[in-house]
Design an enzyme around this catalytic site. Structure first.
Site, PDB file in Angstrom:
ATOM      1  N   ASP A   1       0.868  -1.171   0.000  1.00  0.00           N
ATOM      2  CA  ASP A   1       0.000   0.000   0.000  1.00  0.00           C
ATOM      3  C   ASP A   1       0.900   1.213   0.000  1.00  0.00           C
ATOM      4  O   ASP A   1       1.860   1.300   0.778  1.00  0.00           O
ATOM      5  CB  ASP A   1      -0.962   0.034   1.180  1.00  0.00           C
ATOM      6  CG  ASP A   1      -2.144   0.948   0.857  1.00  0.00           C
ATOM      7  OD1 ASP A   1      -2.882   0.638  -0.098  1.00  0.00           O
ATOM      8  OD2 ASP A   1      -2.303   2.001   1.514  1.00  0.00           O
TER       9      ASP A   1
ATOM     10  N   ASP B   1       4.318   9.936 -10.922  1.00  0.00           N
ATOM     11  CA  ASP B   1       5.734  10.044 -11.299  1.00  0.00           C
ATOM     12  C   ASP B   1       6.080  11.318 -12.069  1.00  0.00           C
ATOM     13  O   ASP B   1       7.149  11.892 -11.844  1.00  0.00           O
ATOM     14  CB  ASP B   1       6.177   8.806 -12.100  1.00  0.00           C
ATOM     15  CG  ASP B   1       6.417   7.600 -11.200  1.00  0.00           C
ATOM     16  OD1 ASP B   1       6.503   7.783  -9.971  1.00  0.00           O
ATOM     17  OD2 ASP B   1       6.514   6.481 -11.730  1.00  0.00           O
TER      18      ASP B   1
ATOM     19  N   HIS C   1      10.926   4.330  -3.058  1.00  0.00           N
ATOM     20  CA  HIS C   1      10.254   3.829  -1.857  1.00  0.00           C
ATOM     21  C   HIS C   1       9.995   2.328  -1.960  1.00  0.00           C
ATOM     22  O   HIS C   1      10.233   1.570  -1.035  1.00  0.00           O
ATOM     23  CB  HIS C   1       8.931   4.592  -1.676  1.00  0.00           C
ATOM     24  CG  HIS C   1       8.079   4.667  -2.921  1.00  0.00           C
ATOM     25  ND1 HIS C   1       8.570   5.060  -4.150  1.00  0.00           N
ATOM     26  CD2 HIS C   1       6.780   4.346  -3.141  1.00  0.00           C
ATOM     27  CE1 HIS C   1       7.610   4.998  -5.041  1.00  0.00           C
ATOM     28  NE2 HIS C   1       6.519   4.567  -4.461  1.00  0.00           N
ATOM     29  N   ARG C   2       9.546   1.895  -3.139  1.00  0.00           N
ATOM     30  CA  ARG C   2       9.222   0.474  -3.332  1.00  0.00           C
ATOM     31  C   ARG C   2      10.503  -0.369  -3.314  1.00  0.00           C
ATOM     32  O   ARG C   2      10.528  -1.464  -2.756  1.00  0.00           O
ATOM     33  CB  ARG C   2       8.464   0.332  -4.668  1.00  0.00           C
ATOM     34  CG  ARG C   2       7.834  -1.020  -4.903  1.00  0.00           C
ATOM     35  CD  ARG C   2       6.718  -0.964  -5.941  1.00  0.00           C
ATOM     36  NE  ARG C   2       5.548  -0.274  -5.447  1.00  0.00           N
ATOM     37  CZ  ARG C   2       5.168   0.952  -5.838  1.00  0.00           C
ATOM     38  NH1 ARG C   2       5.837   1.590  -6.787  1.00  0.00           N
ATOM     39  NH2 ARG C   2       4.120   1.528  -5.290  1.00  0.00           N
TER      40      ARG C   2
HETATM   41  P1  ITT Z   1      -3.454  -2.214  -5.464  1.00  0.00           P
HETATM   42  O1  ITT Z   1      -4.151  -1.705  -4.226  1.00  0.00           O
HETATM   43  O2  ITT Z   1      -4.269  -3.204  -6.219  1.00  0.00           O
HETATM   44  O3  ITT Z   1      -2.061  -2.687  -5.184  1.00  0.00           O
HETATM   45  P2  ITT Z   1      -3.549   0.565  -6.242  1.00  0.00           P
HETATM   46  O4  ITT Z   1      -3.115   1.319  -7.461  1.00  0.00           O
HETATM   47  O5  ITT Z   1      -4.969   0.791  -5.771  1.00  0.00           O
HETATM   48  O6  ITT Z   1      -3.267  -0.978  -6.487  1.00  0.00           O
HETATM   49  P3  ITT Z   1      -2.678   1.742  -3.767  1.00  0.00           P
HETATM   50  O7  ITT Z   1      -3.999   1.599  -3.131  1.00  0.00           O
HETATM   51  O8  ITT Z   1      -1.455   1.405  -2.949  1.00  0.00           O
HETATM   52  O9  ITT Z   1      -2.543   0.885  -5.100  1.00  0.00           O
HETATM   53  O10 ITT Z   1      -2.579   3.233  -4.326  1.00  0.00           O
HETATM   54  C1  ITT Z   1      -1.381   3.842  -4.446  1.00  0.00           C
HETATM   55  C2  ITT Z   1      -1.474   4.926  -5.478  1.00  0.00           C
HETATM   56  O11 ITT Z   1      -0.368   5.809  -5.194  1.00  0.00           O
HETATM   57  C3  ITT Z   1      -1.232   4.374  -6.860  1.00  0.00           C
HETATM   58  O12 ITT Z   1      -2.429   4.140  -7.552  1.00  0.00           O
HETATM   59  C4  ITT Z   1      -0.407   5.477  -7.504  1.00  0.00           C
HETATM   60  O13 ITT Z   1      -1.250   6.409  -8.020  1.00  0.00           O
HETATM   61  C5  ITT Z   1       0.328   6.132  -6.347  1.00  0.00           C
HETATM   62  N1  ITT Z   1       1.686   5.573  -6.342  1.00  0.00           N
HETATM   63  C6  ITT Z   1       2.159   4.566  -5.568  1.00  0.00           C
HETATM   64  N2  ITT Z   1       3.437   4.297  -5.884  1.00  0.00           N
HETATM   65  C7  ITT Z   1       3.760   5.130  -6.886  1.00  0.00           C
HETATM   66  C8  ITT Z   1       4.910   5.320  -7.670  1.00  0.00           C
HETATM   67  O14 ITT Z   1       6.001   4.550  -7.512  1.00  0.00           O
HETATM   68  N3  ITT Z   1       4.889   6.250  -8.610  1.00  0.00           N
HETATM   69  C9  ITT Z   1       3.795   7.022  -8.807  1.00  0.00           C
HETATM   70  N4  ITT Z   1       2.654   6.899  -8.145  1.00  0.00           N
HETATM   71  C10 ITT Z   1       2.630   5.958  -7.181  1.00  0.00           C
END
Ligand code: ITT
Length: 189
Positions: A68, A150, A175-176
């Site tokens: 998340d 991004d 971060h990831r």
């Molecule tokens: P899942 O829950 O199915 O994994 P999701 O897209 O809904 O997919 P999240 O609830 O964790 O995932 O939402 C995180 C949002 O934050 C994601 O949709 C992106 O818009 C943003 N985000 C997360 N990591 C990012 C990254 O590395 N670069 C850009 N945006 C990012």
């Protein structure tokens, strides 16, 4: 090590595959024929990550993990935070980025960070791993690589947005990448 990754975001799946390489034999939700819209109703990254990983564990009884993540902007009191995926009310990233740029208009402080919390369920027990990267929100979008926010996030020490960077570079510093490195380190112990 075979692990199911509980995410329906293809970009995250691809990034984690690239970051983890052969350290994790990663199965997607498609691979286990799970097409559910997994609920995310918590108010923290930790709660939501745990909700997603437990959802899969309880139904498929396999070792799994979830990510998340989101963008925290200091001048917006940490928004969009857990609401990053649908900040404008939709998943349209042009709209989500525009809302961030609009809300920051006229503000001098543009500091922000991306955060990820990974919840791993291994043999029925939960473990959490966190990663974050500091940076700032740019004045306008630039670049077309990556996903989500991004194009408007520039990590400290770089002149490029995440969307202008070579994906291998983003996957080295993000971060990831930090959270996945902690996960792999734990699995190797
Ligand atoms: P899942 O829950 O199915 O994994 P999701 O897209 O809904 O997919 P999240 O609830 O964790 O995932 O939402 C995180 C949002 O934050 C994601 O949709 C992106 O818009 C943003 N985000 C997360 N990591 C990012 C990254 O590395 N670069 C850009 N945006 C990012």
């Amino acid at each position: 090590m075979e692990l199911v990754f509980a995410s329906s975001n293809e970009h995250k799946v691809n990034e984690i595959r690239a970051i983890a390489g052969s350290a994790i034999n990663l199965k997607s939700l498609n691979d286990i024929a799970c097409f559910d819209d997994i609920p995310e109703t918590g108010s923290t990254f930790e709660e939501n990550a745990g909700q997603k990983s437990r959802y899969i564990f309880e139904r498929y009884h396999c070792d799994c993990f979830a990510d998340d993540s989101g963008l925290e902007i200091d001048a917006l009191n940490g928004e969009p935070g857990v609401y990053s995926a649908r900040y404008s009310g939709s998943r349209d990233f042009e709209q989500n980025m525009q809302l961030v740029l609009d809300r920051l208009e006229g503000k001098n402080n543009r500091t922000a960070r991306f955060r990820t919390v990974i919840s791993l369920i291994l043999n029925g027990k939960e473990y959490l791993f966190e990663g974050s990267i500091e940076g700032k929100i740019t004045l306008q979008r630039s670049g077309s690589k990556g996903f989500g926010y991004d194009p408007i996030f520039q990590p400290d020490g770089y002149e490029l947005s995440f969307a202008e960077m070579d994906p291998a570079e983003k996957n080295r510093i993000s971060h990831r990448a930090i959270a996945v490195a902690k996960l792999i380190n734990f699995l190797n112990q």
